[in-house]
Structure formats: C-alpha cells, structure tokens
Design a protein around this motif. Structure first.
Motif, PDB file in Angstrom:
ATOM      1  N   MET A   1     -41.625  -8.116  35.118  1.00 22.62           N
ATOM      2  CA  MET A   1     -40.778  -7.936  34.440  1.00 22.62           C
ATOM      3  C   MET A   1     -40.563  -6.503  35.173  1.00 22.62           C
ATOM      4  SD  MET A   1     -38.635  -7.976  31.093  1.00 22.62           S
ATOM      5  CE  MET A   1     -39.092  -9.830  30.606  1.00 22.62           C
ATOM      6  N   SER A   2     -39.485  -5.791  36.009  1.00 20.66           N
ATOM      7  CA  SER A   2     -39.435  -4.526  35.931  1.00 20.66           C
ATOM      8  C   SER A   2     -40.204  -3.443  34.657  1.00 20.66           C
ATOM      9  CB  SER A   2     -38.288  -4.097  36.177  1.00 20.66           C
ATOM     10  OG  SER A   2     -37.923  -2.268  36.438  1.00 20.66           O
ATOM     11  N   GLU A   3     -40.991  -2.214  35.663  1.00 18.34           N
ATOM     12  CA  GLU A   3     -40.667  -1.270  34.322  1.00 18.34           C
ATOM     13  C   GLU A   3     -39.948   0.044  33.901  1.00 18.34           C
ATOM     14  OE1 GLU A   3     -44.678   0.345  35.541  1.00 18.34           O
ATOM     15  OE2 GLU A   3     -45.429  -0.933  34.807  1.00 18.34           O
ATOM     16  N   ASN A   4     -38.901  -0.170  34.682  1.00 11.48           N
ATOM     17  CA  ASN A   4     -37.649   0.303  34.090  1.00 11.48           C
ATOM     18  C   ASN A   4     -37.035  -0.050  33.549  1.00 11.48           C
ATOM     19  OD1 ASN A   4     -38.564   1.342  37.318  1.00 11.48           O
ATOM     20  ND2 ASN A   4     -36.181   1.165  37.610  1.00 11.48           N
ATOM     21  N   PRO A   5     -36.880   1.042  33.039  1.00 11.75           N
ATOM     22  CA  PRO A   5     -35.788   0.891  31.031  1.00 11.75           C
ATOM     23  C   PRO A   5     -34.645   0.284  31.170  1.00 11.75           C
ATOM     24  CG  PRO A   5     -36.343   2.994  31.468  1.00 11.75           C
ATOM     25  CD  PRO A   5     -37.280   2.346  32.895  1.00 11.75           C
ATOM     26  N   VAL A   6     -34.517  -0.194  30.007  1.00 11.61           N
ATOM     27  CA  VAL A   6     -32.728  -0.167  29.518  1.00 11.61           C
ATOM     28  C   VAL A   6     -32.107   0.679  29.457  1.00 11.61           C
ATOM     29  CG1 VAL A   6     -31.203  -2.268  29.019  1.00 11.61           C
ATOM     30  CG2 VAL A   6     -33.687  -2.533  30.143  1.00 11.61           C
ATOM     31  N   LEU A   7     -31.400   1.574  29.925  1.00 12.69           N
ATOM     32  CA  LEU A   7     -30.440   2.193  28.875  1.00 12.69           C
ATOM     33  C   LEU A   7     -29.328   1.922  28.429  1.00 12.69           C
ATOM     34  CD1 LEU A   7     -30.179   4.817  31.867  1.00 12.69           C
ATOM     35  CD2 LEU A   7     -32.076   4.643  30.086  1.00 12.69           C
ATOM     36  N   ILE A   8     -29.683   2.513  27.112  1.00  9.97           N
ATOM     37  CA  ILE A   8     -28.379   1.716  25.835  1.00  9.97           C
ATOM     38  C   ILE A   8     -27.432   3.206  25.032  1.00  9.97           C
ATOM     39  CG2 ILE A   8     -27.825   1.418  23.712  1.00  9.97           C
ATOM     40  CD1 ILE A   8     -29.652  -0.689  25.583  1.00  9.97           C
ATOM     41  N   LEU A   9     -25.923   3.302  25.357  1.00 13.09           N
ATOM     42  CA  LEU A   9     -24.268   3.938  25.259  1.00 13.09           C
ATOM     43  C   LEU A   9     -23.810   3.230  24.122  1.00 13.09           C
ATOM     44  CD1 LEU A   9     -24.012   4.990  29.155  1.00 13.09           C
ATOM     45  CD2 LEU A   9     -25.150   5.760  27.674  1.00 13.09           C
ATOM     46  N   ASP A  10     -24.220   3.982  22.901  1.00 12.08           N
ATOM     47  CA  ASP A  10     -23.394   3.114  21.317  1.00 12.08           C
ATOM     48  C   ASP A  10     -23.641   4.541  21.094  1.00 12.08           C
ATOM     49  OD1 ASP A  10     -22.850   1.738  19.933  1.00 12.08           O
ATOM     50  OD2 ASP A  10     -24.607   0.197  19.576  1.00 12.08           O
ATOM     51  N   PHE A  11     -22.780   5.225  20.528  1.00 15.46           N
ATOM     52  CA  PHE A  11     -22.796   6.530  19.823  1.00 15.46           C
ATOM     53  C   PHE A  11     -22.883   6.164  18.873  1.00 15.46           C
ATOM     54  CE2 PHE A  11     -21.023   9.734  17.853  1.00 15.46           C
ATOM     55  CZ  PHE A  11     -20.732  11.201  18.890  1.00 15.46           C
ATOM     56  N   PRO A  12     -24.048   6.826  18.044  1.00 15.99           N
ATOM     57  CA  PRO A  12     -24.827   6.568  16.370  1.00 15.99           C
ATOM     58  C   PRO A  12     -23.988   6.454  15.260  1.00 15.99           C
ATOM     59  CG  PRO A  12     -25.280   8.550  17.167  1.00 15.99           C
ATOM     60  CD  PRO A  12     -24.558   7.936  18.526  1.00 15.99           C
ATOM     61  N   GLY A  13     -24.346   6.534  14.639  1.00 17.15           N
ATOM     62  CA  GLY A  13     -23.465   6.927  13.246  1.00 17.15           C
ATOM     63  C   GLY A  13     -22.735   5.166  12.441  1.00 17.15           C
ATOM     64  N   ARG A  14     -22.845   5.320  11.050  1.00 22.19           N
ATOM     65  CA  ARG A  14     -22.036   4.025  10.326  1.00 22.19           C
ATOM     66  C   ARG A  14     -20.455   3.764  10.775  1.00 22.19           C
ATOM     67  NH1 ARG A  14     -22.418   6.627   4.539  1.00 22.19           N
ATOM     68  NH2 ARG A  14     -21.236   5.333   4.740  1.00 22.19           N
ATOM     69  N   ARG A  15     -20.463   2.393  10.937  1.00 23.06           N
ATOM     70  CA  ARG A  15     -19.468   1.704  11.234  1.00 23.06           C
ATOM     71  C   ARG A  15     -19.558   0.380  11.094  1.00 23.06           C
ATOM     72  NH1 ARG A  15     -21.658   1.608  17.624  1.00 23.06           N
ATOM     73  NH2 ARG A  15     -22.177  -0.041  17.960  1.00 23.06           N
ATOM     74  N   PRO A  16     -18.284  -0.473  11.279  1.00 24.61           N
ATOM     75  CA  PRO A  16     -18.418  -2.140  10.573  1.00 24.61           C
ATOM     76  C   PRO A  16     -19.522  -2.860  11.673  1.00 24.61           C
ATOM     77  CG  PRO A  16     -16.789  -1.226   9.800  1.00 24.61           C
ATOM     78  CD  PRO A  16     -17.406   0.388  10.364  1.00 24.61           C
ATOM     79  N   GLU A  17     -18.943  -2.291  12.730  1.00 24.59           N
ATOM     80  CA  GLU A  17     -19.848  -3.108  14.545  1.00 24.59           C
ATOM     81  C   GLU A  17     -20.524  -2.427  14.664  1.00 24.59           C
ATOM     82  OE1 GLU A  17     -15.318  -2.002  14.740  1.00 24.59           O
ATOM     83  OE2 GLU A  17     -16.936  -1.376  14.127  1.00 24.59           O
ATOM     84  N   HIS A  28     -37.403  -9.447  24.349  1.00 25.16           N
ATOM     85  CA  HIS A  28     -37.128  -9.756  25.249  1.00 25.16           C
ATOM     86  C   HIS A  28     -37.753  -9.511  26.704  1.00 25.16           C
ATOM     87  CE1 HIS A  28     -34.386 -12.748  22.731  1.00 25.16           C
ATOM     88  NE2 HIS A  28     -34.620 -12.058  22.794  1.00 25.16           N
ATOM     89  N   GLY A  29     -38.840  -8.847  25.757  1.00 25.68           N
ATOM     90  CA  GLY A  29     -39.632  -7.437  26.939  1.00 25.68           C
ATOM     91  C   GLY A  29     -38.947  -7.102  27.281  1.00 25.68           C
ATOM     92  N   PHE A  30     -38.055  -6.345  27.044  1.00 23.39           N
ATOM     93  CA  PHE A  30     -37.440  -4.730  27.770  1.00 23.39           C
ATOM     94  C   PHE A  30     -37.263  -4.137  26.374  1.00 23.39           C
ATOM     95  CE2 PHE A  30     -35.054  -9.016  28.602  1.00 23.39           C
ATOM     96  CZ  PHE A  30     -35.128  -8.737  30.226  1.00 23.39           C
ATOM     97  N   THR A  31     -37.878  -2.597  27.607  1.00 23.22           N
ATOM     98  CA  THR A  31     -37.984  -1.469  26.825  1.00 23.22           C
ATOM     99  C   THR A  31     -36.798  -0.451  26.828  1.00 23.22           C
ATOM    100  OG1 THR A  31     -40.319  -1.096  27.183  1.00 23.22           O
ATOM    101  CG2 THR A  31     -39.245   1.417  27.304  1.00 23.22           C
ATOM    102  N   CYS A  32     -36.108  -0.792  26.045  1.00 27.83           N
ATOM    103  CA  CYS A  32     -34.946   0.170  25.584  1.00 27.83           C
ATOM    104  C   CYS A  32     -35.077   1.963  25.281  1.00 27.83           C
ATOM    105  CB  CYS A  32     -34.019  -0.340  24.780  1.00 27.83           C
ATOM    106  SG  CYS A  32     -33.691  -2.194  25.184  1.00 27.83           S
ATOM    107  N   THR A  33     -33.973   2.626  25.586  1.00 28.35           N
ATOM    108  CA  THR A  33     -33.701   4.046  25.541  1.00 28.35           C
ATOM    109  C   THR A  33     -32.734   3.953  25.044  1.00 28.35           C
ATOM    110  OG1 THR A  33     -35.602   4.230  26.889  1.00 28.35           O
ATOM    111  CG2 THR A  33     -34.275   6.312  26.504  1.00 28.35           C
TER     112      THR A  33
END
Length: 260
Positions: A1-17, A28-33
């Motif tokens: 598997m690629s060593e490149n990370p998966v970038l996550i764009l998700d605003f932090p903070g408390r929310r119902p979702e 599942h083997g993915f490095t997330c940032t």
C-alpha cells in the motif's frame, strides 16, 4: 500500500454528527492526518485558506483527501495545490455542500444562540446583516468578533460577572466561534478550478445527489441509507471509502462509474 497519508478535512469540535476520525481508517492500513487543527488559518477565501494549510504543515502529495460537508471546496483547492504534474489527488467527499449566504446566516444565528445561551439580559444587540457583509469578508470577520464578544459579555453580566473576571472566558469562547465562522467565510468565497482527479461522494439518505457545482469529470456517488449524524460511522460508507482508497493505492486505479 502507498505510504502517502490520507489527509482529513473535518472541522474539529462538538457536534451531533460523527467525525471522519470515527471511521478508524487506520485499522484498514491507512495513515490519516488531520489537517484542520487549531489555530486555524485566518484566510478569507478557499484558495488562500488551502494555501495557509499547505504552508504551515509542509504538506506533500497525499494518497487522497477526505472532506466532510462544508470542507468540500477546501478539499478541491488543496488537491489542486498538492497534485503532481500528471498525478492528480483523489478526493472523497461526505455529504458535500457549499456555503451560500443563507447557510452562513443560519450558522451565524446558531452561534449567537450558543453564545447567549439561557442568559436573561435586558440588552440583546440586533443581528448583523451577515449576508450583505459577505461581500467584504475582512470587515465581516472583524464585525463578528466584536459582536460575539459583546454578546458574551452581556450574557455573563446577567449572571453577575463583569470586568476583568470575564475577559479570559470571553476570549476563549469567542475565539472558537470566530474560527468556525471565518472558515465558513472562506468556504463561501470558493472560486475554484474543477478537480482533476477521481472524486467519490458518499451521501446520506436525504442529501442532494447533485454535485454539479464541483465540476468533477470523474465522479462516483454512493448513497447510504442512513441519516447524516451516522454517515461517518456507517459500515456501508466506510466500505465504499476503503475500497476507493485501496484502488488509489494501486499502480493503475480502476475507473469509476456512476451513482448506484
């Protein structure tokens, strides 16, 4: 598997979702940032916001970018910045949406409600005309900061807290909300080029399937029979995203189809 990370764009903070991090893609083997971390950028357009994120974190080309809701335009802008000459960055979008003026107004009103809380105050300042002020984003953010500080001070005063006692709590509370609304200002000013690479949008039961505003030429849509709060932890959504990421990690990714 690629060593490149998966970038996550998700605003932090408390929310119902549920947050994207709750999908636990690392299992599942993915490095997330996580890219959206405090302190947030102060840029007022989507491209410049993406540029600040890239510069301060020295981001290189990722395996893919996953974005939740209003961060969708930011994912497109960041993918453009991080793509190689012949290697576009794949994008995964969960319930993607834009931030039109009426949506920004709704979020501003919600913030005002949370800042004022249940405080009984003889004075509640009139709401800002944020829809009009969106045309001057710098002025808008400055006005929002002053507006929320005043509301927080009045709310605390109704409980008997005034003067130096409230300066710290006010700045702490208001700072969080100003970061959020500044992000939404940037999301509204989303002048973008269409994404060059494959795009997967995973949408909840009632979310509109029309993503024409993205301008993506290579778009696959997976609709999941769940409500938005459960989307990021839904097993079917996770399976679709994991499959997409595995395909991007292969030397030759399989083509993408249409909504199923």
């Amino acid at each position: 598997m690629s060593e490149n990370p998966v970038l996550i764009l998700d605003f932090p903070g408390r929310r119902p979702e549920a947050h994207v991090s709750e999908m636990q893609l690392d299992r599942h083997g993915f490095t997330c940032t996580e890219v959206l971390t405090s302190p947030m950028p102060v840029a007022l357009t989507t491209p410049t916001y993406a540029g600040e994120l890239r510069a301060r974190q020295s981001l290189g080309r990722p395996l893919a970018i996953i974005a939740y809701c209003a961060t969708a335009p930011l994912a497109v802008a960041l993918a453009t910045l991080l793509a190689g000459p012949d290697r576009p960055v794949p994008i995964v979008l969960l319930d993607p949406q834009r931030t039109p003026p009426d949506e920004f107004l709704r979020e501003y009103r919600e913030v005002v409600s949370q800042v004022e809380g249940q405080a009984v105050s003889a004075e509640r300042p009139p709401l800002l005309d944020v829809e009009r002020l969106l045309a001057t984003p710098g002025v808008l953010v400055e006005r929002i900061g002053a507006d929320l500080r005043r509301r927080a001070e009045l709310a605390l005063a109704s409980y008997g807290f005034t003067g130096a006692d409230v300066s710290g709590p006010v700045e702490s509370l208001v700072g969080v909300y100003v970061e959020w609304l500044t992000f939404l200002v940037a999301a509204h000013h989303d002048e973008l080029s269409p994404p060059r690479g494959p795009v997967l949008q995973v949408i909840s039961r009632d979310h509109p399937a029309d993503a024409g505003w993205l301008g993506a030429a290579d778009l696959r849509t997976v609709r999941v029979p769940c409500e938005r709060p459960e989307l990021a932890v839904n097993a079917e959504a996770r399976a679709a995203i994991v499959d997409f990421l595995h395909r991007q990690a292969l030397p030759a990714a399989a083509g993408l189809g249409h909504e199923r």
